[in-house]
Every structure is written in structure tokens, then in C-alpha cells.
Enzyme design. Structure first.
Site, PDB file in Angstrom:
ATOM      1  N   SER A 143     118.493   7.035  39.090  1.00 32.32           N
ATOM      2  CA  SER A 143     119.070   8.321  38.702  1.00 32.32           C
ATOM      3  C   SER A 143     119.926   8.158  37.438  1.00 32.32           C
ATOM      4  O   SER A 143     119.418   7.745  36.408  1.00 32.32           O
ATOM      5  CB  SER A 143     119.875   8.896  39.876  1.00 32.32           C
ATOM      6  OG  SER A 143     120.291  10.206  39.616  1.00 32.32           O
ATOM      7  N   ASP A 352     132.940  16.116  20.451  1.00 35.93           N
ATOM      8  CA  ASP A 352     132.730  14.927  19.626  1.00 35.93           C
ATOM      9  C   ASP A 352     132.236  13.726  20.432  1.00 35.93           C
ATOM     10  O   ASP A 352     132.513  12.579  20.106  1.00 35.93           O
ATOM     11  CB  ASP A 352     134.017  14.562  18.878  1.00 35.93           C
ATOM     12  CG  ASP A 352     135.189  14.276  19.809  1.00 35.93           C
ATOM     13  OD1 ASP A 352     135.085  14.543  21.028  1.00 35.93           O
ATOM     14  OD2 ASP A 352     136.229  13.774  19.316  1.00 35.93           O
ATOM     15  N   HIS A 405     114.051  12.353  45.127  1.00 30.09           N
ATOM     16  CA  HIS A 405     114.893  11.695  44.133  1.00 30.09           C
ATOM     17  C   HIS A 405     115.422  10.337  44.601  1.00 30.09           C
ATOM     18  O   HIS A 405     115.565   9.408  43.802  1.00 30.09           O
ATOM     19  CB  HIS A 405     116.067  12.629  43.791  1.00 30.09           C
ATOM     20  CG  HIS A 405     116.945  12.116  42.698  1.00 30.09           C
ATOM     21  ND1 HIS A 405     116.532  12.038  41.386  1.00 30.09           N
ATOM     22  CD2 HIS A 405     118.225  11.650  42.725  1.00 30.09           C
ATOM     23  CE1 HIS A 405     117.527  11.559  40.646  1.00 30.09           C
ATOM     24  NE2 HIS A 405     118.554  11.313  41.426  1.00 30.09           N
TER      25      HIS A 405
END
Length: 429
Positions: A143, A352, A405
């Protein structure tokens, strides 16, 4: 170093490393990074290469193995396994509302900005320099760990002999908005499957949601249980055995008493065990930031949700569960997130963030990479994974519908064996 644990036929050693919080200022504040080394007893005197495991998350510690089983069993046949507690998790200078309470929100946000994949990989390379400076090592990411693997391949490929990814190939360029536009649709599909499979689940869920709208109900931890919180259980329906857990919990949610219908105390105790927001705050604080490169997330999941009004519950309507999404209201409702609300706002608007992936380096990558892509994955958009696979040199993938998953947790020995075979040019069995 003496072993601290012997499991079945596995030797376990503890390692703690003192490393910089900020690698731009390496002699300033230091943090502790913990890793557990595993080796089979039969191989304890052999010089074997390391395989480093990057846990999913962000914000979760490495697994605590209880036996020689699953993917670890396969790995220990030819590696020493290093289970890394990523910075801020487990025994690696853990982050929580208590450890950060001495900082103001601006300082909290600045501190947390050092806990993405880039610095996790810097930690790994610093550890390699101490444990095996003359050797490369293999890496495995599950993951979010796959995000770490791709950053590692971008930033320090010279340290890697081979790489493996399970359920975690991210887009290299797409925004958080793109990610959620895709994954909300996958969550809708998982809801449909869940409610078709458990024919009375919608009745149970909407009856409970209606009760929560009409009564104040408090969890064992003291927080008021809201419909929005209830919907968060949907993070489990995209996991192996997760739908069963959610359904069995819903079955026991409401009980008849002499005073009328009440929420079962058992439900209120078990509810929190299926959610990790209070205990693993990095997951809430930095989840959207894992997608950000020179941009701010600005609560992407919350904004994109407006395109999917079916998730907005109203009494008399069907209830749908949400998935792996973080919302600003969570910092008003979860007690251990409340003290971090201001810092979370700062991080959500931080624009940023440095780039995580070097597209040129990945295109010319020479490290063998094998990845398992789960076509039914609720958390990772398959088309984005396939898109990335075409952008990374020497990346081979196994596309399968067999697993959800968390497939590596359920059938890890088989999955890792297939990926090792794929990386080494052997036919998949």
C-alpha cells in the site's frame, strides 16, 4: 546483539538508530528509528541479504509477527527481514497528541512535514549504511509502502537489489483530486457489493443512522457517535474479511431494552477497534499529503465528495459508507485529533511539498521491480497503477482479481513467491 524473541523457528533482534529529524540540518534535532530483524534459525549463521518491509499507511508501525507464516515465511528462505517502524510510528519516536502538545500549531505542522515517504527512505538508507554499508538490499512495500518503494527507486536506486510492491502503485503525476475522483467511484462499487451480499445490511445501517440522528450516543472513548463517523466503517469493506466484520458489528448495533431501543454497549466498544484515527494520527494528518508535489491538497477528499451526493445521508434515505478519505470534521469529532486541528489545517494548505518521484530516473530504472496489482482494489485505482507501470523501467506486474487491498496479509506466502518468480524471469505458478 542478543536476540530478544524466538518465535517458532525465527530469531528476532531489535535495532534502534538515532537519525536526523531533518536531513537538511542533520546535526539538529534527532529521532529514534526502530527496526526488528528476523532470521530463520536454520539460516542464523549465514550471510543473507536483507529484505526491508515498508508498511502501509501512512502512520502505521510494521507488523508484530507471532509466527513464521505468510509472506515472512517465504522471505526468510533467502533473506533476513527488516521490519521498519517508519518514523513517528510504533517504537520510532511515536507521534500523537501527547508527544506534540509542547508545540504550537505552526511548529506541529513543520515537525510533521518531515514524515512523508522522502524522509522514510532517507532513514532506510541511513540504516543500510550502518547495517550493511557494502551491500544492496531488497525492499517490499505494501500500500503506502509502495509509494516509499517508488521514491526509493527515484532517489537512491544504488541501495536496492530488487523491489516488490503489493497493492500500492501510485500515480506519479496525478493530483489528490484525481485520486479521489477515481476512488469514490470504487467505494460506490464496494457499497453496492456489500449491500447486495448482506441483504439486511442496509436496513441495519439506516436504522442505526436514524437512531444517531435522533439520540445522542457516546462511544466508550467519550466521543459522540455521529452518522459521519459511522460511515467511516467503510474503510473496512475494501479489505479481505472486512465486509464480514462490518456486517457482524451492524447486526449487534441496536438492542431492545425496557427503556426502548438503545445502542448496544458491545457495539460502542468494538466500533473504535475498526477505526484508527485516534491511535494513528499521522494517517489523518498526512494522508492527503502523500499525493502532493508542489501543491496543496486543500482537503481534497472533502471537496471532491460534492461530486458524489449519494454519500450525504438524510433520514429516510439509504446510507452509504465512505472509504479511505480524510475530512476536516474528523478533527472536531475524534478526541485525539482535536488538539491537532490547527496543524491539520496548515498542512492541508501547504503548497511547497517537494516532488516525490523523479520521472527521468524511474524511466531508466535498472532495478528489477515486481508488483501485484489488484483489479478490485478500493484504495488504489487500477488504471493509475497500470499507467505508472508503463513509466517505470524493468517493472513487471501481476494483475489479479483474486485479492482485496490487504491480500498480502491473507495469502502473503503465495503472493510474494509469485512476485519473486516474476522478478527473476520464472513462470508464475
Amino acid at each position: 546483539m542478543k536476540p530478544d524473541i524466538i518465535l517458532a523457528d525465527v530469531l528476532a533482534k531489535k535495532h534502534t538508530f538515532t537519525l536526523p529529524l531533518n536531513y537538511q540540518h542533520p546535526i539538529a534535532e534527532q529521532i529514534q528509528i526502530f527496526a526488528r530483524e528476523l532470521c530463520s534459525l536454520e539460516n542464523k549463521d549465514k550471510k543473507l541479504p536483507y529484505l526491508v518491509f515498508f508498511q502501509g499507511g501512512p502512520g502505521f508501525a510494521a507488523m508484530r509477527p507471532a509466527s513464521n507464516s505468510g509472506w515472512i515465511r517465504r522471505a526468510l528462505k533467502e533473506y533476513r527481514v527488516l521490519l521498519l517502524d517508519q518514523r513517528g510510528t510504533g517504537l520510532s519516536t511515536p507521534i500523537n497528541h501527547l508527544s506534540l502538545k509542547h508545540l504550537d500549531p505552526v511548529a506541529q505542522a513543520d515537525y510533521l512535514s518531515h514524515f512523508r515517504a522522502d524522509n522514510i527512505v532517507r532513514d532506510a538508507e541511513a540504516i543500510r549504511a550502518q547495517l550493511c554499508p557494502a551491500d544492496k538490499w531488497a525492499i517490499l512495500g505494501q500500500s503506502f509502502g509502495g509509494f516509499c518503494v517508488l521514491h526509493y527507486l527515484s532517489a537512491a536506486p544504488q541501495g536496492i537489489s530488487e523491489a516488490y510492491i503489493t497493492g500500492g502503485i501510485p500515480s506519479l503525476t496525478r493530483s489528490a483530486d484525481d485520486v479521489y475522483l477515481a476512488t469514490y467511484q470504487r467505494v460506490l462499487a464496494k457499497n453496492k457489493q456489500f449491500f447486495q451480499r448482506f441483504h439486511d445490511a442496509q436496513h441495519l445501517a439506516t436504522r442505526l443512522a436514524k437512531h444517531l440522528c435522533e439520540h445522542e450516543v457516546y462511544l466508550a472513548t467519550g466521543e459522540q457517535l455521529t452518522v459521519e463517523m459511522l460511515q467511516l466503517l467503510g474503510i473496512n469493506i475494501g479489505m479481505e474479511q472486512g465486509p464480514e466484520s462490518v456486517y457482524y458489528l451492524l447486526e449487534q448495533a441496536l438492542i431492545d431494552t425496557a427503556s426502548g431501543v438503545e445502542v448496544n454497549p458491545l457495539f460502542l466498544n468494538h466500533f473504535g477497534q475498526l477505526l484508527d484515527y485516534n491511535t494513528n494520527p499521522i494517517f489523518a494528518m498526512l494522508h492527503e499529503a502523500i499525493y502532493c508535489q508542489h501543491s496543496a491538497s486543500q482537503w481534497a477528499a472533502h471537496r471532491v465528495r460534492k461530486n458524489f451526493p449519494a454519500f450525504n445521508y438524510q433520514v429516510g434515505k439509504a446510507l452509504l459508507f465512505t472509504g479511505e478519505m480524510i475530512y476536516p470534521w474528523m478533527f472536531d469529532q475524534f478526541s485525539h485529533l482535536m488538539p491537532l486541528k490547527a496543524a491539520a489545517e496548515i498542512l492541508a494548505h501547504k503548497a511547497d511539498w517537494p516532488a516525490l518521484y523523479n520521472l527521468e530516473q524511474l524511466a531508466k530504472n535498472r532495478v528489477p521491480v515486481a508488483a501485484a496489482i489488484y483489479s478490485e482494489d478500493m484504495f488504489v485505482e487500477m488504471q493509475y497503477s497500470l499507467e505508472t507501470a508503463q513509466q517505470v523501467g524493468r517493472l513487471k506486474y501481476w494483475l489479479t482479481s483474486e485479492y482485496e487491498h490487504n491480500g498480502i496479509r491473507m495469502d502473503g506466502e503465495r503472493i510474494l513467491d509469485k512476485l519473486i518468480s516474476l522478478n527473476r524471469g520464472q513462470s508464475l505458478r
